[in-house]
Design a protein around this motif. Sequence first.
Motif, PDB file in Angstrom:
ATOM      1  N   GLU A  20      36.055 -15.354  27.384  1.00 41.96           N
ATOM      2  CA  GLU A  20      37.079 -14.546  26.732  1.00 41.96           C
ATOM      3  C   GLU A  20      38.204 -15.423  26.177  1.00 41.96           C
ATOM      4  OE1 GLU A  20      38.419 -11.847  29.726  1.00 41.96           O
ATOM      5  OE2 GLU A  20      36.519 -10.767  29.781  1.00 41.96           O
ATOM      6  N   SER A  21      38.608 -16.403  26.957  1.00 45.02           N
ATOM      7  CA  SER A  21      39.716 -17.267  26.543  1.00 45.02           C
ATOM      8  C   SER A  21      39.355 -18.118  25.334  1.00 45.02           C
ATOM      9  CB  SER A  21      40.140 -18.170  27.700  1.00 45.02           C
ATOM     10  OG  SER A  21      40.646 -17.406  28.760  1.00 45.02           O
ATOM     11  N   VAL A  22      38.120 -18.599  25.287  1.00 49.94           N
ATOM     12  CA  VAL A  22      37.686 -19.405  24.146  1.00 49.94           C
ATOM     13  C   VAL A  22      37.672 -18.556  22.875  1.00 49.94           C
ATOM     14  CG1 VAL A  22      35.704 -20.632  23.173  1.00 49.94           C
ATOM     15  CG2 VAL A  22      36.417 -21.092  25.514  1.00 49.94           C
ATOM     16  N   GLU A  23      37.203 -17.319  22.995  1.00 46.44           N
ATOM     17  CA  GLU A  23      37.206 -16.418  21.841  1.00 46.44           C
ATOM     18  C   GLU A  23      38.632 -16.125  21.380  1.00 46.44           C
ATOM     19  OE1 GLU A  23      35.005 -12.897  22.823  1.00 46.44           O
ATOM     20  OE2 GLU A  23      33.163 -14.022  23.193  1.00 46.44           O
ATOM     21  N   LYS A  24      39.514 -15.864  22.325  1.00 46.27           N
ATOM     22  CA  LYS A  24      40.906 -15.578  21.990  1.00 46.27           C
ATOM     23  C   LYS A  24      41.559 -16.789  21.339  1.00 46.27           C
ATOM     24  CE  LYS A  24      45.167 -13.824  24.017  1.00 46.27           C
ATOM     25  NZ  LYS A  24      45.836 -13.387  25.252  1.00 46.27           N
TER      26      LYS A  24
END
Length: 64
Positions: A20-24
């Motif tokens: 999720e953090s990489v996408e964000k």
Amino acid sequence: MKQEEINQLSVEDLKNRIEESVEKMAKLELTHAVSPLENPLQIRELRRSIARLNTEMTKRQKQA
């Protein structure tokens, strides 16, 4: 995300949070490239959070 919170996560939760953090992060960087963010320090904080998550993941993999 604080280190104390990261330590309490399960391995599956760690994987999900990293994803999720990489996408964000990608979305924030793209948005910042098009028009400046109001708070560009968000990118730095998110990058550091991803690093903390990856470090904890590596640590757990070495223990197993």
